[in-house]
Design an enzyme around this catalytic site. Structure first.
Site, PDB file in Angstrom:
ATOM      1  N   GLU A  52      11.831 -32.469  64.063  1.00 50.99           N
ATOM      2  CA  GLU A  52      13.247 -32.090  64.158  1.00 50.99           C
ATOM      3  C   GLU A  52      13.375 -31.104  65.291  1.00 50.99           C
ATOM      4  OE1 GLU A  52      15.554 -30.625  60.786  1.00 50.99           O
ATOM      5  OE2 GLU A  52      14.627 -32.143  59.505  1.00 50.99           O
TER       6      GLU A  52
ATOM      7  N   GLU B 164      10.014 -30.412  55.319  1.00 50.93           N
ATOM      8  CA  GLU B 164      10.200 -28.985  55.052  1.00 50.93           C
ATOM      9  C   GLU B 164       9.913 -28.643  53.591  1.00 50.93           C
ATOM     10  OE1 GLU B 164      14.070 -27.872  56.530  1.00 50.93           O
ATOM     11  OE2 GLU B 164      13.506 -28.266  58.610  1.00 50.93           O
TER      12      GLU B 164
END
Length: 830
Positions: free
Chosen positions: A502, A426
């Protein structure tokens, strides 16, 4: 407190076998090699002092302890600490010191110290002289101490750690929390991470093995060296022997390549993770100067846009979990058994893959995965140049990222479990037009150090990494929380490979059920319902959504759920902010640890564990929820849910059938809202449900496969708490001073049924060859110390963790509580 280290001759069976074989071919006069020395014992520790590196200090107020050590887990919890990092004192300045002597006979040796990790901003001194530093707390490092040693005299090594506030997004721990070793090497030796094993060609009959070995010559003269290589099979037999004569110039490092062929190789795979050992021995003038062992596995991996991920030619779908590095009540101080237990629990849920979010793991984690048969994505960074927290890794990225990444790969590339390198999670550069430049640089570093494995990133901005070309510069594209986009990504980018790096981020508290089932994320109890429909952050969704997405797009490689275990810190949906917001997460104190996982902080399964098990395993199983203690709600409808991997389930309430439900046909509506799905009811074909008017007694589910009963489960209405039940995970542990026994503590009624709402305080006493290392209960809101001799039960359960001493014998744990019958359990150490 002085520890004297003298010559330690390696006495393993492997070495004796090697010596016997070598003596047939070469004249061995003596073995002068010294095995790496455990340097964990007899350290001194103090917080908030100045000039801890000075030789002459009053150490009377310093605390004596052994490593690994995490000072933050000792507490206390406080609202003045950031709940995002567990509400524990993870910041500040602390010092570690150790006195030791090195015999004068080692004056010509190379003396070094190796740390597997220190949290963080580590600076090291020896005898008052500054040796070096390493800011990244998750990476291992080694310093040469040779020029600073006082041979035959007292030496003092000092380590300063100074973790800063707002430097982590989860609980990092604090201290020298991984293992430390002292090395006494000959001037000609194999250095840290000095071998690289690859298996370029494998079939059933034969495997080709390449071993690249680095040899250091630190002397001022050119040396002739014999490199002897033995390969030892999983059964202990030596299956290959080879020796090479090498000339190494003075003050240089040489690389020597060894090629071997193994007949009928035993392959490393998920069901039979067979491990080989390469034993590299250096001989100079008839003397053995170094013996270096490398564990490895023989296996092939491939990632392909058509066939997905294959291991030894067999297609494997990732049934993965992301995991932070803490060990619940034990904190971050590494313990092999703690990691082993965590991953055993994961494997029992059906897990076959691990993502080490969001940092390099401990060596112990990869050793466990090698042994259990779990494939691993090793992740390097949570930040690049753009920071998510004020004092995060971005402060060090420019200076340290290349060394940290290369060291991680060199350390971990011999593990057969490791299948991919993740260069980021991220990262905020996704939104930058030039973000691809760093991506390419890191990708190239990975391929330079290890061309045998693909690279990946966990992207969470969509479609930014595609628009800004970051996705073009990794081999496999990981997407965080965009299950509905897999097909679109592959349509628009047909040469890409995608997976869920994720997924889900659903939150829940073990044994908690809120009625009615609705959309509310927060509850006045600071807990989340285990009906598993109420999600946490806005990007989150139920596991059912990912199951459907992967079934719809079979080219996707699989998923890594967030997370396998609850972890300290980041107590979403309480007090949480998005991942790029600085500041404290204390708005909903005392919430101080995560709710995300299907297993709580102590390792007790939540109901969601069984939902995953129903999709990821084949051994017939069935699970039913909620508990059946609803006093005061007689006659009211209670939603009853079953999870199974069988064809259908029949529910019985007090012996009366409430009918069968067919998996895949009968659906359960669950409140949902996430990327691509507006607020509404999601129809799940993975849950079977009934509405049942509550009456005390029992509920039973029977699962059928091909029309025959295959599994069943029954819950009883528990009576008044009456006694304590104790269950140890193992009846015998090692008497090595570090092994653990995890004892589950149950509050039961007189008939042995778990009391699902009990919160009795349990007191513990230990006799014999162990200490009470930690206690816990999985309650994300508890501020009680993990290092106490008592614990309240949380929904009927708590945990006691026993640590062995170095003496063999018996361990007796006694648990008592007011108004409950006491319990005792005995465990042996050997």
């Amino acid at each position: 407190m002085t520890t004297t280290y003298t010559k330690l001759v390696k006495k393993s069976i492997l070495f004796l076998a090697t010596l016997a074989l070598f003596s047939c071919n070469s004249s061995i006069e003596k073995n002068t090699s010294i095995a790496d020395l455990d340097f964990n014992k007899n350290w001194l520790f103090i917080k908030d002092t100045l000039n801890g590196e000075k030789i002459d200090l009053d150490e009377s107020q310093w605390r004596k302890l052994d490593l690994p050590h995490d000072w933050a887990i000792e507490g206390p919890f406080s609202n003045t600490n950031n709940a995002r990092t567990g509400g524990l004192p993870v910041t500040g300045e602390a010092w570690y010191r150790k006195h030791f002597t090195i015999d004068k006979k080692h004056q010509n040796k190379v003396i070094s110290i190796e740390f597997d990790g220190a949290m963080n901003n580590a600076k090291v001194w020896l005898n008052g002289d500054y040796i070096g530093e390493r800011p990244y707390g998750y990476i291992g490092f080694e310093f040469n101490l040779s020029h600073y040693i006082n041979f035959g005299k007292d030496n003092v090594i000092a380590v300063q750690l100074s973790p800063k506030d707002l430097s982590a997004r989860w609980y990092p721990g604090a201290g020298i929390y991984r293992n430390v070793r002292l090395k006494i090497n000959d001037g000609i030796h194999i250095p840290q991470w000095g071998t690289y094993v690859t298996t370029p060609k494998i079939n059933k009959e034969k495997a080709k093995i390449n071993i690249e070995t680095k040899i250091i010559n630190s002397y001022n003269t050119t040396s002739s060296v014999v490199l002897k290589t033995n390969i030892i099979a999983p059964n202990g037999n030596i299956v290959h022997q080879q020796e090479q004569d090498v000339t190494i110039n003075k003050k240089t490092v040489s690389k020597v390549n060894v090629t071997a062929e193994i007949e009928n190789p035993s392959l490393w795979d998920l069901k039979t993770p067979q491990m080989y050992t390469a034993e590299s021995t250096l001989i100079v003038d008839g003397n053995i100067t170094d013996v270096y062992e490398t564990s490895f596995g023989i296996r092939t991996i491939k990632v392909d846009k058509e066939t997905g991920f294959t291991l030894n030619g067999k297609h494997i779908k990732f049934q993965g979990v992301c995991m932070h590095h803490d060990q619940g009540p034990l904190g971050a101080a590494i313990n092999f058994r703690a990691k082993q237990r965590q991953l055993e629990i994961m494997k029992s849920m059906g897990v076959n893959a691990l993502r080490t979010s969001h940092n390099p793991p401990s060596p112990e984690i990869l050793k466990v995965c090698d042994e259990l048969g779990i494939v691993v994505i090793v992740e390097a960074f949570d930040e690049w140049k753009l920071g998510k927290v004020e004092n995060g890794y971005h402060l060090y990225f420019d200076k340290w990222h290349e060394k940290d990444l290369r060291d991680m790969i060199k350390r971990d590339r011999n593990h057969p479990s490791v299948i991919m390198w993740s260069i980021g999670n991220e990262i905020l550069e996704q939104s930058r037009k030039d973000g691809w430049k760093i991506t390419k640089e890191l990708n190239d570093i990975c391929h330079d150090e290890d061309p045998t494995r693909p690279t990946t990133i966990g992207f969470n901005y969509f479609p930014a990494p595609f628009k800004n070309k970051l996705a073009n510069y990794v081999d496999v594209v990981g997407m965080n929380y965009w299950p509905e986009e897999y097909g679109n990504i592959l349509r628009d980018h047909p040469d890409m490979i995608v997976y869920g790096s994720e997924t889900s981020s659903l939150t829940s508290s073990r044994g908690v059920y809120h009625l009615p089932i609705d959309y509310h994320q927060q509850h006045h109890t600071n807990h989340v319902s285990s009906y598993d429909v109420i999600v946490g952050p806005p990007w989150a969704y139920a596991p059912d959504v990912e199951f459907d997405a992967l079934a719809k797009e079979p080219r996707a490689l699989g998923e890594f759920i967030w997370t396998g275990f609850d972890y300290l810190g980041e107590p979403t949906p309480y007090g949480g902010r998005d991942n790029s917001t600085n500041g404290y997460w204390n708005d909903d104190w005392p919430s101080r640890s995560s709710y995300f996982a299907p297993v709580d902080l102590c390792g007790f399964p939540k109901d969601r564990y069984y939902l995953y098990q129903s999709q990821w395993t084949t051994e017939p199983m069935v699970h039913v929820l909620p508990h059946w203690n609803w006093k005061g709600q007689e006659g009211e409808n209670i939603p009853v849910i079953a999870y199974t991997n069988c064809d259908e389930v029949e529910l019985f309430v007090n012996g009366k059938s409430f009918g069968k439900k067919i998996k895949g046909k009968d659906v359960t509506e669950i409140p949902s809202e996430y990327h691509g799905f507006k607020k509404g009811m999601y129809k799940s074909k993975y849950r079977l449900s009934w509405n049942v008017p509550y009456q005390p007694g029992n509920i039973k589910v029977v699962a059928y496969k091909n029309g025959k009963e295959a599994a069943s489960k029954q819950l009883f209405t528990a009576g008044k708490p009456a006694k304590i039940g104790l269950i140890a995970d193992r009846s015998q542990i090692k008497a090595n001073g570090v092994d653990l026994s995890y004892v589950t503590v149950r509050v039961e009624d007189k008939d042995g049924n778990l009391c699902p709402n009990a919160n009795n305080t349990i007191n513990f006493s230990v006799e014999g060859a162990a200490t009470l290392a930690a206690v816990g209960n999985g309650d994300q809101t508890s501020l009680a110390s993990f290092q106490a001799n008592q614990r309240k039960a949380f929904n009927g359960l708590c945990l006691a963790v026993l640590k062995s001493t170095e003496k063999s014998g018996k361990i007796t744990l006694t648990a008592t509580s007011k108004e409950l019958e006491s319990a005792t359990i005995t465990i042996s150490t050997k």
